[in-house]
Design an enzyme around this catalytic site. Structure first.
Site, mmCIF file in Angstrom:
data_model
loop_
_atom_site.group_PDB
_atom_site.id
_atom_site.type_symbol
_atom_site.label_atom_id
_atom_site.label_comp_id
_atom_site.label_asym_id
_atom_site.label_seq_id
_atom_site.Cartn_x
_atom_site.Cartn_y
_atom_site.Cartn_z
ATOM 1 N N SER A 1 0.834 -1.205 0.000
ATOM 2 C CA SER A 1 0.000 0.000 0.000
ATOM 3 C C SER A 1 0.868 1.254 0.000
ATOM 4 C CB SER A 1 -0.954 0.002 1.198
ATOM 5 O OG SER A 1 -1.833 -1.103 1.102
ATOM 6 N N CYS B 1 10.195 -11.209 8.478
ATOM 7 C CA CYS B 1 9.545 -12.345 9.142
ATOM 8 C C CYS B 1 9.362 -12.031 10.636
ATOM 9 C CB CYS B 1 10.379 -13.618 8.964
ATOM 10 S SG CYS B 1 9.695 -15.035 9.874
ATOM 11 N N ASP C 1 -5.989 -1.063 -4.829
ATOM 12 C CA ASP C 1 -5.370 -1.729 -3.680
ATOM 13 C C ASP C 1 -6.172 -2.981 -3.328
ATOM 14 O OD1 ASP C 1 -3.342 -1.978 -1.809
ATOM 15 O OD2 ASP C 1 -4.395 -0.838 -0.257
ATOM 16 N N GLU C 2 -5.514 -3.949 -2.714
ATOM 17 C CA GLU C 2 -6.160 -5.216 -2.319
ATOM 18 C C GLU C 2 -6.866 -5.866 -3.512
ATOM 19 O OE1 GLU C 2 -5.466 -6.391 0.548
ATOM 20 O OE2 GLU C 2 -5.229 -4.749 1.964
#
Ligand code: ADP
Ligand code: MG
Ligand code: ZN
Length: 198
Positions: free
Chosen positions: A24, A146, A89-90
Protein backbone atom coordinates in the site's frame (compact mmCIF):
# COMPACT_ATOMS: atom_id res chain seq x y z
CA UNK A 1 18.36 6.81 -21.61
CA UNK A 2 16.30 3.64 -21.43
CA UNK A 3 12.69 4.40 -22.12
CA UNK A 4 10.71 1.72 -20.37
CA UNK A 5 7.41 2.63 -22.02
CA UNK A 6 8.10 4.11 -25.48
CA UNK A 7 4.48 4.06 -26.61
CA UNK A 8 1.83 6.52 -25.61
CA UNK A 9 -0.53 3.65 -24.74
CA UNK A 10 -1.49 2.47 -21.29
CA UNK A 11 0.16 -0.17 -19.20
CA UNK A 12 -0.30 -2.37 -16.13
CA UNK A 13 1.98 -2.48 -13.08
CA UNK A 14 1.66 -5.08 -10.31
CA UNK A 15 3.01 -4.64 -6.78
CA UNK A 16 2.67 -7.90 -4.81
CA UNK A 17 3.99 -9.64 -1.72
CA UNK A 18 2.77 -10.79 1.71
CA UNK A 19 1.06 -8.66 4.33
CA UNK A 20 3.26 -5.90 5.80
CA UNK A 21 5.58 -5.89 2.76
CA UNK A 22 4.78 -2.26 1.92
CA UNK A 23 2.40 -2.77 -1.03
CA UNK A 24 0.00 0.00 0.00
CA UNK A 25 2.90 2.34 0.76
CA UNK A 26 4.38 1.67 -2.67
CA UNK A 27 1.02 2.20 -4.39
CA UNK A 28 0.58 5.52 -2.60
CA UNK A 29 4.16 6.54 -3.43
CA UNK A 30 3.69 5.87 -7.15
CA UNK A 31 0.38 7.71 -7.31
CA UNK A 32 1.72 10.71 -5.37
CA UNK A 33 4.58 11.00 -7.86
CA UNK A 34 2.11 10.92 -10.75
CA UNK A 35 0.16 13.69 -9.01
CA UNK A 36 3.33 15.76 -8.72
CA UNK A 37 3.74 15.28 -12.47
CA UNK A 38 0.32 16.89 -12.95
CA UNK A 39 -1.58 13.72 -13.71
CA UNK A 40 -5.04 12.95 -12.44
CA UNK A 41 -4.93 9.94 -10.13
CA UNK A 42 -7.51 7.85 -8.30
CA UNK A 43 -7.28 4.77 -6.07
CA UNK A 44 -10.09 2.23 -5.91
CA UNK A 45 -10.35 -0.71 -3.54
CA UNK A 46 -12.83 -3.53 -2.96
CA UNK A 47 -15.64 -2.78 -0.53
CA UNK A 48 -14.76 -5.91 1.43
CA UNK A 49 -11.64 -4.32 2.86
CA UNK A 50 -13.05 -1.94 5.50
CA UNK A 51 -10.35 -2.69 8.05
CA UNK A 52 -9.18 0.88 8.54
CA UNK A 53 -11.06 3.48 6.59
CA UNK A 54 -13.51 3.01 3.77
CA UNK A 55 -12.63 6.36 2.11
CA UNK A 56 -8.85 5.92 2.16
CA UNK A 57 -6.03 3.51 1.57
CA UNK A 58 -4.04 3.43 4.81
CA UNK A 59 -0.71 1.63 5.16
CA UNK A 60 0.36 -0.15 8.35
CA UNK A 61 2.80 2.70 8.97
CA UNK A 62 0.12 5.36 8.54
CA UNK A 63 0.60 6.61 4.94
CA UNK A 64 -2.83 7.58 3.63
CA UNK A 65 -4.48 8.49 0.34
CA UNK A 66 -8.08 8.98 -0.62
CA UNK A 67 -9.71 5.94 -2.24
CA UNK A 68 -13.13 4.94 -3.50
CA UNK A 69 -14.49 1.59 -2.31
CA UNK A 70 -16.28 -0.35 -5.06
CA UNK A 71 -18.46 -3.41 -4.77
CA UNK A 72 -18.06 -4.69 -8.31
CA UNK A 73 -15.35 -4.44 -10.99
CA UNK A 74 -18.02 -3.17 -13.43
CA UNK A 75 -18.35 -0.02 -11.27
CA UNK A 76 -14.74 0.99 -11.96
CA UNK A 77 -14.85 2.33 -15.58
CA UNK A 78 -17.56 4.87 -14.76
CA UNK A 79 -15.57 6.16 -11.78
CA UNK A 80 -12.18 6.54 -13.43
CA UNK A 81 -13.17 7.99 -16.79
CA UNK A 82 -11.44 11.36 -16.19
CA UNK A 83 -8.22 9.98 -14.71
CA UNK A 84 -4.76 9.28 -16.15
CA UNK A 85 -3.49 6.88 -13.47
CA UNK A 86 -5.67 4.41 -11.58
CA UNK A 87 -4.47 2.52 -8.49
CA UNK A 88 -6.23 -0.61 -7.22
CA UNK A 89 -5.37 -1.73 -3.68
CA UNK A 90 -6.16 -5.22 -2.32
CA UNK A 91 -6.81 -6.29 -5.91
CA UNK A 92 -6.70 -10.00 -4.90
CA UNK A 93 -10.20 -9.67 -3.44
CA UNK A 94 -11.83 -8.83 -6.79
CA UNK A 95 -13.54 -11.56 -8.86
CA UNK A 96 -12.09 -12.59 -12.27
CA UNK A 97 -14.10 -9.86 -14.07
CA UNK A 98 -11.46 -7.40 -12.85
CA UNK A 99 -9.14 -8.69 -15.62
CA UNK A 100 -11.31 -7.60 -18.54
CA UNK A 101 -12.19 -4.32 -16.84
CA UNK A 102 -8.53 -3.40 -16.26
CA UNK A 103 -7.57 -4.57 -19.78
CA UNK A 104 -10.18 -2.15 -21.13
CA UNK A 105 -8.73 0.76 -19.15
CA UNK A 106 -5.20 -0.05 -20.30
CA UNK A 107 -6.45 -0.16 -23.91
CA UNK A 108 -7.85 3.33 -23.41
CA UNK A 109 -4.35 4.54 -22.55
CA UNK A 110 -4.47 4.57 -18.76
CA UNK A 111 -1.62 3.63 -16.45
CA UNK A 112 -2.97 1.05 -13.99
CA UNK A 113 -1.08 0.23 -10.78
CA UNK A 114 -2.51 -2.70 -8.82
CA UNK A 115 -1.30 -3.97 -5.46
CA UNK A 116 -2.29 -7.15 -3.70
CA UNK A 117 -1.36 -10.38 -1.99
CA UNK A 118 0.18 -12.82 -4.47
CA UNK A 119 -0.47 -15.74 -2.08
CA UNK A 120 -3.26 -16.54 0.36
CA UNK A 121 -2.48 -17.71 3.92
CA UNK A 122 -1.87 -21.23 2.54
CA UNK A 123 0.71 -20.00 0.05
CA UNK A 124 -1.57 -20.60 -2.94
CA UNK A 125 -2.12 -18.03 -5.73
CA UNK A 126 -4.72 -15.49 -4.61
CA UNK A 127 -7.73 -14.78 -6.85
CA UNK A 128 -6.89 -12.87 -10.06
CA UNK A 129 -3.21 -12.34 -9.15
CA UNK A 130 -1.68 -15.01 -11.45
CA UNK A 131 -3.41 -13.51 -14.50
CA UNK A 132 -2.52 -9.96 -13.50
CA UNK A 133 1.14 -10.88 -12.96
CA UNK A 134 1.22 -12.55 -16.36
CA UNK A 135 -0.34 -9.61 -18.20
CA UNK A 136 1.61 -6.82 -16.50
CA UNK A 137 4.30 -4.72 -18.19
CA UNK A 138 6.03 -4.26 -14.83
CA UNK A 139 6.02 -6.50 -11.73
CA UNK A 140 7.47 -5.92 -8.26
CA UNK A 141 7.40 -8.57 -5.53
CA UNK A 142 8.08 -6.99 -2.14
CA UNK A 143 9.28 -8.75 1.00
CA UNK A 144 8.33 -8.08 4.61
CA UNK A 145 10.35 -8.89 7.73
CA UNK A 146 9.54 -12.35 9.14
CA UNK A 147 7.82 -11.81 12.49
CA UNK A 148 9.47 -14.93 13.84
CA UNK A 149 13.11 -14.96 12.64
CA UNK A 150 13.69 -11.49 11.20
CA UNK A 151 14.57 -12.85 7.74
CA UNK A 152 12.96 -11.81 4.46
CA UNK A 153 9.28 -12.80 4.52
CA UNK A 154 7.38 -13.82 1.41
CA UNK A 155 4.36 -15.45 3.06
CA UNK A 156 1.36 -14.46 5.16
CA UNK A 157 0.69 -16.41 8.37
CA UNK A 158 -2.90 -16.61 9.59
CA UNK A 159 -3.29 -17.24 13.32
CA UNK A 160 -6.51 -18.17 15.08
CA UNK A 161 -6.29 -17.73 18.86
CA UNK A 162 -2.52 -17.59 18.42
CA UNK A 163 -2.25 -20.93 16.58
CA UNK A 164 -1.64 -21.57 12.86
CA UNK A 165 -4.89 -21.67 10.87
CA UNK A 166 -5.97 -24.93 9.24
CA UNK A 167 -5.17 -25.52 5.57
CA UNK A 168 -8.87 -25.95 4.74
CA UNK A 169 -9.99 -22.67 6.34
CA UNK A 170 -11.86 -20.12 4.21
CA UNK A 171 -9.56 -17.84 2.22
CA UNK A 172 -11.40 -14.69 3.23
CA UNK A 173 -12.89 -14.46 6.71
CA UNK A 174 -14.51 -11.07 7.10
CA UNK A 175 -14.59 -9.72 10.64
CA UNK A 176 -13.13 -12.92 12.13
CA UNK A 177 -11.06 -12.90 15.32
CA UNK A 178 -7.82 -13.76 13.61
CA UNK A 179 -4.41 -12.30 13.20
CA UNK A 180 -1.86 -12.14 10.46
CA UNK A 181 1.92 -12.09 10.47
CA UNK A 182 4.53 -11.92 7.75
CA UNK A 183 6.71 -15.03 7.74
CA UNK A 184 9.50 -16.55 5.68
CA UNK A 185 8.94 -19.91 4.01
CA UNK A 186 10.57 -21.94 6.79
CA UNK A 187 8.68 -20.18 9.62
CA UNK A 188 5.29 -20.36 7.82
CA UNK A 189 2.91 -22.93 9.36
CA UNK A 190 -0.42 -24.53 8.49
CA UNK A 191 -2.47 -26.75 10.79
CA UNK A 192 -3.80 -30.03 9.39
CA UNK A 193 -7.25 -29.73 7.73
CA UNK A 194 -10.02 -29.60 10.31
CA UNK A 195 -7.53 -29.12 13.13
CA UNK A 196 -8.12 -25.44 13.89
CA UNK A 197 -11.12 -23.16 13.56
CA UNK A 198 -9.61 -20.79 10.98
P1 ADP B 1 1.02 -4.01 2.91
O1 ADP B 1 0.08 -3.12 2.12
O2 ADP B 1 1.94 -4.81 2.04
O3 ADP B 1 0.31 -4.87 3.90
P2 ADP B 1 1.80 -1.53 4.19
O4 ADP B 1 2.26 -0.63 3.08
O5 ADP B 1 0.41 -1.31 4.72
O6 ADP B 1 2.01 -3.07 3.75
O7 ADP B 1 2.76 -1.42 5.45
C1 ADP B 1 4.17 -1.46 5.35
C2 ADP B 1 4.74 -0.95 6.68
O8 ADP B 1 4.40 -1.85 7.73
C3 ADP B 1 6.24 -0.88 6.75
O9 ADP B 1 6.77 0.31 6.21
C4 ADP B 1 6.52 -0.97 8.25
O10 ADP B 1 6.49 0.33 8.81
C5 ADP B 1 5.32 -1.71 8.80
N1 ADP B 1 5.59 -3.09 9.26
C6 ADP B 1 5.00 -3.67 10.35
N2 ADP B 1 5.39 -4.96 10.48
C7 ADP B 1 6.24 -5.23 9.45
C8 ADP B 1 6.97 -6.39 9.03
N3 ADP B 1 6.91 -7.56 9.70
N4 ADP B 1 7.74 -6.29 7.91
C9 ADP B 1 7.82 -5.12 7.24
N5 ADP B 1 7.15 -3.99 7.60
C10 ADP B 1 6.37 -4.03 8.68
MG1 MG C 1 -1.96 -3.03 1.97
ZN1 ZN D 1 11.32 -16.72 9.42
Amino acid sequence: MIRLFPNAGGWLEVVCGPMFSGKSEELIRRLRRAEIAGQRVLIVKPQIDSRYDIGHVVSHAGAKMRAVAVENPADIPGLVDDYDVVGVDEVQFFPPEILLILDGLVEKGMRIVVSGLDQDFRGLPFGPMPELLCRAELVDKLQAVCHRCGGPATMTQRLVDGSPAAADGATIVVGALEQYEARCRSCHELAAPGFATG
